[in-house]
Design a protein around this motif. Structure first.
Motif, PDB file in Angstrom:
ATOM      1  N   ARG A  16       0.836  -1.207   0.000  1.00  0.00           N
ATOM      2  CA  ARG A  16       0.000   0.000   0.000  1.00  0.00           C
ATOM      3  C   ARG A  16       0.867   1.252   0.000  1.00  0.00           C
ATOM      4  N   ILE A  17       1.936   1.225   0.777  1.00  0.00           N
ATOM      5  CA  ILE A  17       2.853   2.365   0.799  1.00  0.00           C
ATOM      6  C   ILE A  17       3.467   2.574  -0.574  1.00  0.00           C
ATOM      7  N   ALA A  18       3.930   1.495  -1.183  1.00  0.00           N
ATOM      8  CA  ALA A  18       4.568   1.598  -2.503  1.00  0.00           C
ATOM      9  C   ALA A  18       3.599   2.141  -3.541  1.00  0.00           C
ATOM     10  N   ALA A  19       2.364   1.667  -3.520  1.00  0.00           N
ATOM     11  CA  ALA A  19       1.369   2.133  -4.493  1.00  0.00           C
ATOM     12  C   ALA A  19       1.057   3.615  -4.291  1.00  0.00           C
ATOM     13  N   HIS A  20       0.917   4.016  -3.031  1.00  0.00           N
ATOM     14  CA  HIS A  20       0.610   5.414  -2.732  1.00  0.00           C
ATOM     15  C   HIS A  20       1.753   6.332  -3.173  1.00  0.00           C
ATOM     16  N   GLU A  21       2.973   5.937  -2.856  1.00  0.00           N
ATOM     17  CA  GLU A  21       4.106   6.794  -3.167  1.00  0.00           C
ATOM     18  C   GLU A  21       4.418   6.801  -4.661  1.00  0.00           C
ATOM     19  N   ALA A  22       4.145   5.701  -5.352  1.00  0.00           N
ATOM     20  CA  ALA A  22       4.296   5.688  -6.811  1.00  0.00           C
ATOM     21  C   ALA A  22       3.314   6.666  -7.452  1.00  0.00           C
ATOM     22  N   MET A  23       2.104   6.719  -6.908  1.00  0.00           N
ATOM     23  CA  MET A  23       1.115   7.676  -7.404  1.00  0.00           C
ATOM     24  C   MET A  23       1.587   9.105  -7.164  1.00  0.00           C
ATOM     25  N   LEU A  24       2.125   9.385  -5.975  1.00  0.00           N
ATOM     26  CA  LEU A  24       2.614  10.727  -5.670  1.00  0.00           C
ATOM     27  C   LEU A  24       3.779  11.108  -6.585  1.00  0.00           C
ATOM     28  N   LEU A  25       4.677  10.164  -6.810  1.00  0.00           N
ATOM     29  CA  LEU A  25       5.825  10.435  -7.673  1.00  0.00           C
ATOM     30  C   LEU A  25       5.368  10.763  -9.092  1.00  0.00           C
ATOM     31  N   ASP A  27      28.150  17.212  -9.127  1.00  0.00           N
ATOM     32  CA  ASP A  27      29.229  17.433 -10.093  1.00  0.00           C
ATOM     33  C   ASP A  27      28.925  16.739 -11.418  1.00  0.00           C
ATOM     34  N   ARG A  28      28.319  15.558 -11.335  1.00  0.00           N
ATOM     35  CA  ARG A  28      27.977  14.806 -12.556  1.00  0.00           C
ATOM     36  C   ARG A  28      27.046  15.617 -13.451  1.00  0.00           C
ATOM     37  N   PHE A  29      26.136  16.385 -12.838  1.00  0.00           N
ATOM     38  CA  PHE A  29      25.179  17.159 -13.613  1.00  0.00           C
ATOM     39  C   PHE A  29      25.584  18.627 -13.728  1.00  0.00           C
ATOM     40  N   SER A  30      26.788  18.956 -13.264  1.00  0.00           N
ATOM     41  CA  SER A  30      27.338  20.316 -13.373  1.00  0.00           C
ATOM     42  C   SER A  30      26.418  21.358 -12.743  1.00  0.00           C
ATOM     43  N   ILE A  31      25.939  21.056 -11.556  1.00  0.00           N
ATOM     44  CA  ILE A  31      25.078  21.974 -10.812  1.00  0.00           C
ATOM     45  C   ILE A  31      25.578  22.054  -9.373  1.00  0.00           C
ATOM     46  N   PRO A  32      25.317  23.172  -8.675  1.00  0.00           N
ATOM     47  CA  PRO A  32      25.767  23.289  -7.284  1.00  0.00           C
ATOM     48  C   PRO A  32      24.898  22.496  -6.316  1.00  0.00           C
ATOM     49  N   GLY A  33      23.661  22.280  -6.714  1.00  0.00           N
ATOM     50  CA  GLY A  33      22.720  21.576  -5.859  1.00  0.00           C
ATOM     51  C   GLY A  33      21.358  21.548  -6.509  1.00  0.00           C
ATOM     52  N   THR A  34      20.410  20.953  -5.793  1.00  0.00           N
ATOM     53  CA  THR A  34      19.024  20.901  -6.276  1.00  0.00           C
ATOM     54  C   THR A  34      18.075  21.267  -5.155  1.00  0.00           C
ATOM     55  N   ALA A  35      16.847  21.558  -5.531  1.00  0.00           N
ATOM     56  CA  ALA A  35      15.736  21.577  -4.586  1.00  0.00           C
ATOM     57  C   ALA A  35      15.110  20.182  -4.636  1.00  0.00           C
ATOM     58  N   ARG A  36      14.783  19.644  -3.479  1.00  0.00           N
ATOM     59  CA  ARG A  36      14.285  18.268  -3.423  1.00  0.00           C
ATOM     60  C   ARG A  36      13.022  18.195  -2.575  1.00  0.00           C
ATOM     61  N   ALA A  37      11.975  17.649  -3.169  1.00  0.00           N
ATOM     62  CA  ALA A  37      10.740  17.361  -2.436  1.00  0.00           C
ATOM     63  C   ALA A  37      10.611  15.847  -2.307  1.00  0.00           C
ATOM     64  N   SER A  38      10.496  15.379  -1.082  1.00  0.00           N
ATOM     65  CA  SER A  38      10.415  13.934  -0.851  1.00  0.00           C
ATOM     66  C   SER A  38       9.156  13.617  -0.062  1.00  0.00           C
ATOM     67  N   PHE A  39       8.596  12.447  -0.336  1.00  0.00           N
ATOM     68  CA  PHE A  39       7.261  12.127   0.128  1.00  0.00           C
ATOM     69  C   PHE A  39       7.249  10.995   1.143  1.00  0.00           C
ATOM     70  N   GLY A  40       6.252  11.045   2.002  1.00  0.00           N
ATOM     71  CA  GLY A  40       6.005   9.987   2.973  1.00  0.00           C
ATOM     72  C   GLY A  40       4.551   9.577   2.948  1.00  0.00           C
ATOM     73  N   VAL A  41       4.192   8.713   3.862  1.00  0.00           N
ATOM     74  CA  VAL A  41       2.825   8.175   3.868  1.00  0.00           C
ATOM     75  C   VAL A  41       1.794   9.227   4.228  1.00  0.00           C
ATOM     76  N   TYR A  42       2.238  10.333   4.820  1.00  0.00           N
ATOM     77  CA  TYR A  42       1.301  11.390   5.234  1.00  0.00           C
ATOM     78  C   TYR A  42       1.096  12.444   4.158  1.00  0.00           C
ATOM     79  N   ASN A  43       1.738  12.301   3.014  1.00  0.00           N
ATOM     80  CA  ASN A  43       1.576  13.277   1.932  1.00  0.00           C
ATOM     81  C   ASN A  43       0.475  12.864   0.971  1.00  0.00           C
ATOM     82  N   ASP A  44      -0.121  13.851   0.327  1.00  0.00           N
ATOM     83  CA  ASP A  44      -1.133  13.589  -0.697  1.00  0.00           C
ATOM     84  C   ASP A  44      -0.938  14.561  -1.861  1.00  0.00           C
ATOM     85  N   THR A  45      -1.800  14.460  -2.845  1.00  0.00           N
ATOM     86  CA  THR A  45      -1.641  15.304  -4.034  1.00  0.00           C
ATOM     87  C   THR A  45      -1.842  16.780  -3.720  1.00  0.00           C
TER      88      THR A  45
END
Length: 418
Positions: free
Chosen positions: A312-321, A382-400
């Motif tokens: 259930r977690i995998a299905a939910h997070e795949a949907m969010l991704l 370094d591989r992508f020649s960027i200083p960094g990224t913004a990252r949004a990561s999800f858990g079971v408490y997140n929704d659309t």
């Protein structure tokens, strides 16, 4: 009809996200007058009430040091602590509870292997094989022991989408390689590595395999025996548990052969000034008073994940991704970093004219918590020649709705930076 045609499709019940959110007290908070939208679980997940209450119950009701006392509180605390070890065994599919060593976190677990197995087994000319996706915690310990022993650290390259170059991996698996160490899921760009195949290939080349499972443990069903991992590490705090505690799994025969790393109480059998003999597993690697409350509170965290169900977690997070990839991919000036076909539940991105720290700061004023920077994975950046990224990561408490708020917030970033 064939048997296959008679099979009934498995229906996975969706997660009840509103009910899950009610289990996390912090998610009712506001930030700058805005409802909290927490999108940084890859750094450290929030804690359900059961975890918080487990620590409180110990300190208020039966706190004592463990493994040493004959009185009731000590025995009760010891029993609760060791119940967690059995829960960990089941959670990762280990054969024996004594193969599950409690450490401060995955970083300490990796350092333990490097400083015990590595010091005992590596010699000049040997190689340790990593990937370009690794967290610094799975790079620096190997560099330290390699420098000491005259060994070399090499890294397998990645493709432009962030997936691992498996042809290069196979070519680099020479008889010089003694250990392969890699992340099950990249913390910086989310790539899911083919762990079972990588371990099989490593073993075929005569090498051992260590897997950094920090980003996998909250999201995937882990079975260390099916993977045939020699070592597997993860931190509780990324799996809805407390900080300051984690797990190093190792095959019993490997752990038995490894020398202790730290000396002190609990890891000894007998001590004289002439000689010390060491305790059996797992205590041989658990010197000193541990994080008792954290160890006890790790159990309800893992129970929480198990009760929700990995499928259930995998299905939910795949949907969010999928939703986040589509939603953010439609924003002009935004570029996703890491688009491998198999990914964990996070999106990493850059925007034209806006530094990741500026993105994170503007979103914060809207109550949206993301991570910005190199994510302790500078070789990836370094591989992508960027200083960094913004990252949004999800858990079971997140929704659309959380992703919608993120997208709206990013449009405000565009309004400011053009």
């Amino acid at each position: 009809m064939t048997d296959q045609m008679n099979e009934i499709p498995t229906i996975i019940a969706p997660l009840d996200v509103p009910a899950i959110r009610r289990e996390f007290p912090i998610l009712s908070k506001t930030v700058y007058g805005k409802p909290l939208t927490f999108l940084d679980s890859a750094a450290s997940a929030q804690k359900p009430r059961s975890v918080i209450e487990a620590e409180t119950a110990l300190y208020e009701g039966y706190y004592a040091n463990i493994h040493r006392g004959v009185y009731k509180f000590s025995q009760d605390a010891t029993e609760a602590y060791e119940q967690t070890r059995e829960t960990v065994r089941q959670f990762i599919g280990a054969e024996k509870a004594k193969e599950c060593i409690f450490v401060r976190g995955a970083t300490e677990g990796i350092n333990l292997v490097a400083q015990t197995w590595g010091r005992q087994n590596l010699k000049a000319g040997d190689e340790i094989l990593l990937t370009y996706l690794e967290h610094h915690s799975n790079i620096v310990p190997w560099q330290m022991i390699a420098e000491e022993k005259g060994a070399a650290v090499k890294a397998v390259p990645i493709h432009d989408d962030g997936s691992l170059d498996m042809d290069a991996y196979k070519a680099m698996l020479t008889d010089k390689v003694k250990l392969v160490a890699f992340a099950h899921i990249s913390n910086s760009i989310g790539t899911l590595l083919p762990a079972k195949d990588m371990i099989r290939l490593a073993h075929s080349a005569g090498a051992l395999a260590l897997v950094d499972g920090c980003q996998a443990a909250p999201h995937l069903k882990i079975d260390v025996r099916d993977l045939d991992a020699d070592f597997y590490v993860f931190s509780a705090h990324k799996a809805y548990g407390p900080t300051g505690v984690g797990v190093l799994y190792g095959k019993e025969k490997l752990l038995d052969a490894m020398p202790p790393w730290q000396g002190g109480g609990d890891m000894i059998e007998t001590v004289t000034f002439e000689k010390t003999t060491y305790n059996d597993l797992p205590h041989k690697f658990e010197a000193g008073t541990p994080n008792i409350a954290g160890g006890i509170a790790m159990k309800p965290a893992l129970d929480f994940i198990t009760a929700l169900g990995h499928d259930r977690i995998a299905a939910h997070e795949a949907m969010l991704l999928a939703y986040a990839t589509q939603k953010l991919g439609a924003i002009n000036s935004l570029r996703l970093i890491g688009t491998a076909p198999e990914k964990g539940a996070l999106v990493s991105f850059v925007m034209e004219h806006a530094h990741p720290h500026d993105i994170g700061t503007i979103l914060d004023r809207q109550g949206i918590a993301i991570r910005a920077g190199h994510h302790c994975a500078q070789p990836v950046m370094d591989r992508f020649s960027i200083p960094g990224t913004a990252r949004a990561s999800f858990g079971v408490y997140n929704d659309t709705a959380d992703i919608d708020r993120l997208a709206d917030g990013l449009k405000k970033v565009m309004d400011i930076f053009g």
